[in-house]
Design a protein around this motif. Structure first.
Motif, PDB file in Angstrom:
ATOM      1  N   LEU A  78       7.735  12.650  -0.422  1.00 56.37           N
ATOM      2  CA  LEU A  78       6.577  12.073   0.260  1.00 56.37           C
ATOM      3  C   LEU A  78       6.029  10.878  -0.514  1.00 56.37           C
ATOM      4  O   LEU A  78       5.667   9.850   0.075  1.00 56.37           O
ATOM      5  N   ALA A  79       5.987  11.010  -1.838  1.00 58.21           N
ATOM      6  CA  ALA A  79       5.488   9.913  -2.669  1.00 58.21           C
ATOM      7  C   ALA A  79       6.387   8.682  -2.540  1.00 58.21           C
ATOM      8  O   ALA A  79       5.903   7.557  -2.391  1.00 58.21           O
ATOM      9  N   LEU A  80       7.692   8.898  -2.571  1.00 57.94           N
ATOM     10  CA  LEU A  80       8.627   7.774  -2.445  1.00 57.94           C
ATOM     11  C   LEU A  80       8.501   7.104  -1.078  1.00 57.94           C
ATOM     12  O   LEU A  80       8.535   5.880  -0.968  1.00 57.94           O
ATOM     13  N   ARG A  81       8.332   7.912  -0.044  1.00 58.43           N
ATOM     14  CA  ARG A  81       8.180   7.344   1.298  1.00 58.43           C
ATOM     15  C   ARG A  81       6.885   6.541   1.421  1.00 58.43           C
ATOM     16  O   ARG A  81       6.824   5.553   2.155  1.00 58.43           O
ATOM     17  N   ALA A  82       5.865   6.963   0.685  1.00 54.17           N
ATOM     18  CA  ALA A  82       4.568   6.286   0.776  1.00 54.17           C
ATOM     19  C   ALA A  82       4.576   4.925   0.105  1.00 54.17           C
ATOM     20  O   ALA A  82       3.769   4.057   0.463  1.00 54.17           O
ATOM     21  N   ILE A  83       5.476   4.721  -0.849  1.00 52.83           N
ATOM     22  CA  ILE A  83       5.406   3.484  -1.647  1.00 52.83           C
ATOM     23  C   ILE A  83       6.679   2.646  -1.617  1.00 52.83           C
ATOM     24  O   ILE A  83       6.724   1.590  -2.252  1.00 52.83           O
ATOM     25  N   THR A  84       7.707   3.071  -0.878  1.00 52.10           N
ATOM     26  CA  THR A  84       8.961   2.315  -0.864  1.00 52.10           C
ATOM     27  C   THR A  84       9.500   2.157   0.551  1.00 52.10           C
ATOM     28  O   THR A  84       9.061   2.831   1.486  1.00 52.10           O
ATOM     29  N   LYS A 137      -1.909   8.590   3.190  1.00 47.17           N
ATOM     30  CA  LYS A 137      -0.577   8.342   3.746  1.00 47.17           C
ATOM     31  C   LYS A 137       0.308   9.574   3.597  1.00 47.17           C
ATOM     32  O   LYS A 137       1.055   9.943   4.522  1.00 47.17           O
ATOM     33  N   VAL A 138       0.226  10.229   2.447  1.00 44.13           N
ATOM     34  CA  VAL A 138       1.012  11.440   2.206  1.00 44.13           C
ATOM     35  C   VAL A 138       0.615  12.541   3.179  1.00 44.13           C
ATOM     36  O   VAL A 138       1.475  13.227   3.762  1.00 44.13           O
ATOM     37  N   GLU A 139      -0.681  12.738   3.391  1.00 40.62           N
ATOM     38  CA  GLU A 139      -1.141  13.789   4.297  1.00 40.62           C
ATOM     39  C   GLU A 139      -0.752  13.474   5.746  1.00 40.62           C
ATOM     40  O   GLU A 139      -0.464  14.381   6.531  1.00 40.62           O
ATOM     41  N   LYS A 140      -0.708  12.190   6.102  1.00 40.02           N
ATOM     42  CA  LYS A 140      -0.243  11.816   7.447  1.00 40.02           C
ATOM     43  C   LYS A 140       1.216  12.208   7.628  1.00 40.02           C
ATOM     44  O   LYS A 140       1.597  12.782   8.656  1.00 40.02           O
ATOM     45  N   PHE A 141       2.049  11.928   6.599  1.00 44.60           N
ATOM     46  CA  PHE A 141       3.456  12.331   6.668  1.00 44.60           C
ATOM     47  C   PHE A 141       3.584  13.847   6.810  1.00 44.60           C
ATOM     48  O   PHE A 141       4.405  14.342   7.587  1.00 44.60           O
ATOM     49  N   LEU A 142       2.781  14.587   6.025  1.00 43.99           N
ATOM     50  CA  LEU A 142       2.843  16.057   6.084  1.00 43.99           C
ATOM     51  C   LEU A 142       2.552  16.560   7.491  1.00 43.99           C
ATOM     52  O   LEU A 142       3.239  17.452   8.008  1.00 43.99           O
ATOM     53  N   LEU A 143       1.532  16.006   8.115  1.00 42.09           N
ATOM     54  CA  LEU A 143       1.164  16.450   9.456  1.00 42.09           C
ATOM     55  C   LEU A 143       2.206  16.042  10.486  1.00 42.09           C
ATOM     56  O   LEU A 143       2.633  16.861  11.311  1.00 42.09           O
ATOM     57  N   CYS A 144       2.651  14.803  10.413  1.00 40.47           N
ATOM     58  CA  CYS A 144       3.604  14.313  11.413  1.00 40.47           C
ATOM     59  C   CYS A 144       4.985  14.961  11.268  1.00 40.47           C
ATOM     60  O   CYS A 144       5.672  15.194  12.255  1.00 40.47           O
ATOM     61  N   ASP A 145       5.390  15.249  10.052  1.00 47.44           N
ATOM     62  CA  ASP A 145       6.714  15.827   9.820  1.00 47.44           C
ATOM     63  C   ASP A 145       6.764  17.310  10.155  1.00 47.44           C
ATOM     64  O   ASP A 145       7.748  17.802  10.718  1.00 47.44           O
ATOM     65  N   ASN A 146       5.707  18.053   9.772  1.00 48.70           N
ATOM     66  CA  ASN A 146       5.783  19.521   9.800  1.00 48.70           C
ATOM     67  C   ASN A 146       4.825  20.179  10.777  1.00 48.70           C
ATOM     68  O   ASN A 146       4.993  21.357  11.097  1.00 48.70           O
TER      69      ASN A 146
END
Length: 473
Positions: free
Chosen positions: A180-186, A326-335
């Motif tokens: 998640l961290a890598l997706r948020a910054i790269t 951004k990380v929490e958005k990924f968590l919600l959208c992914d899972n």
């Protein structure tokens, strides 16, 4: 060789030890007496060699203590080019669980779980399982279970990471947190700097996210070299840095405080992902993590309960600072939701007061296990004259991992395959780099070491296979 130039042989021997990683930064060199005996040269010859090495800036003398390898700034190796990662097939083979009982289980980095605290934990999971059968079904939305977050905040504070509850998000282990961290910054194609050797799970993440990796020279005792990192940053457009200051996997290296401060200095404003999964398993009071030293809110802190309790829990957490939303958005959208049962049960367990005594017990156990395994391993290897002085087993200051560096001609993959036939599991060093540069190294996990004759015999068999592989090249 002319007797007048015998010191060159001694000088070459020490340099070869350095090149192959059997002597590392700040390590004490062999005594003049022992090296003169080992190389069959006079003490004066060794003294001359050490003086020449000191003049070259390779070593330095300590009054009444001998010579030590000079610190990192003067011993930086050339940088490797950024590269793509291709480790999936070999990792799948190594990670496949064997159904047979292993004679010597040193391959997987899973913690010791035969304790009363772990039994209580699974009893709690059982109670929550029965309770949830009578509750309406719902999703556990990010950032996660409130009670669990409250206790993870306390654990983080014990490790000197002072964050609020709204700065923590629960993840499916540290692996998901780093992803998640890598997706948020790269973005795909970006270059990420990692310590070398690097945990193969992190390298696999780079592969899955189509990121390029530049491997930064690291000391097996004191971790990543900030000067080498600075050179890489000046050479390539590096978007993020992934580092484990506390007890890297595989070497168990721990960065001293001055190196941590230097790393923050040379990286300026580049995001840093700090993987701290072994941080609670220090054998002393520990060192402040990068997150607590960061004044720019750019360090993303990642941890999990996998090494302290049980890998199967798959509970990690992330404190992503400016990237948290951004990380929490990924968590919600992914899972959509997380593991309700596990989060509520582990939150209840952490509130029972059993966690801290358990971790303290594990610290003592792992320290004792490492010492005993190191003793058996070196004793077994030293039975073979060809191996005496030709290897280095790095003893960490925490965790339960041990890194063995052997002569450069060793093929650790061949050793791994041969050991597997004898129900002995290890991890070959080839997994921990992108270009096979650690093929002469082996990683051991000592978490489940048992001081019995079966383990002793298993270590002796391991040593004999290493010796056979080296002498039949």
């Amino acid at each position: 060789m002319n007797s007048h130039n015998k010191y060159l042989m001694a000088e070459h021997f020490i340099k070869q030890q350095l090149d192959e990683g059997r002597l590392v930064v700040e390590e004490k060199l062999p005594s003049i007496r022992s090296l003169s005996h080992q190389l069959n040269v006079s003490k004066n010859t060794v003294i001359r060699a050490y003086q020449e090495l000191e003049a070259q800036g390779v070593v330095y003398s300590v009054p009444k203590s001998g010579y030590r390898v000079r610190s990192d700034d003067e011993t930086i190796k050339p940088l490797l080019e950024p590269s793509s990662v291709d480790l999936l097939s070999v990792c799948k083979e190594v990670l496949t669980h064997s159904q047979e009982k292993e004679w010597l289980a040193t391959g997987s980095a899973h913690p010791f779980i035969d304790t009363n605290a772990i039994k209580s934990l699974y009893a709690e999971i059982g109670r929550h399982s029965r309770r949830q059968a009578n509750l309406p079904s719902h999703y556990q939305l990010p950032p996660g279970n409130d009670q669990l977050i409250k206790h993870l905040r306390k654990i983080s504070q014990d490790l000197e990471v002072n964050v609020a509850t709204n700065e923590i998000a629960i993840t499916h282990g540290a692996q998901q947190a780093i992803s998640l961290a890598l997706r948020a910054i790269t973005q795909p194609g970006d270059i990420i700097a990692v310590e070398s050797p690097c945990y193969f799970g992190n390298l696999l993440l780079m592969q899955s996210l189509s990121l390029k990796v530049v491997e930064i020279q690291s000391c097996p005792k004191s971790g990543i070299e900030p000067i080498a990192l600075k050179e890489a940053l000046e050479t390539w457009d590096i978007k993020a840095i992934l580092v484990t200051p506390n007890f890297t996997n595989p070497t168990g290296a721990r960065m001293p405080l001055h190196k941590r401060l230097k790393l923050l200095e040379v990286t300026q404003n580049i995001p840093i992902i700090e993987d701290d999964v072994f941080g609670a398993l220090a054998f002393d009071d520990g060192i402040a993590p990068l997150k607590s030293l960061d004044k720019q809110n750019r360090v993303i802190y990642v941890n999990s309960l996998s090494k302290m309790l049980d890998s199967r829990l798959r509970i990690g957490w992330i404190c992503a600072g400016q990237y948290q939303a951004k990380v929490e958005k990924f968590l919600l959208c992914d899972n959509m939701g997380s593991l309700n049962l596990m989060q509520s049960a582990v939150g209840e367990f952490l509130g029972s007061g059993k966690y801290r005594p358990h971790v303290q017990k594990m610290q003592r156990l792992y320290q004792a296990n490492l010492k005993l395994f190191h003793h058996h391993l070196t004793q077994s290897l030293n039975q073979y004259p060809e191996l005496v002085g030709q290897y280095h087993a790095v003893m960490p200051q925490g965790s339960f991992l041990l890194w063995l560096m052997l002569p450069s001609k060793l093929d650790s993959w061949a050793v791994y395959k041969a050991l597997k036939d004898h129900q002995i599991s290890t991890l070959p060093g080839t997994l921990f780099g992108t270009s096979g540069q650690y093929k002469n190294c082996i990683r051991f996990s000592c978490s489940n070491f048992l001081a019995n004759s079966e383990w002793k015999t298993g270590v002796e068999k391991l040593a004999s296979i290493i010796h056979h592989q080296l002498t039949t090249q």
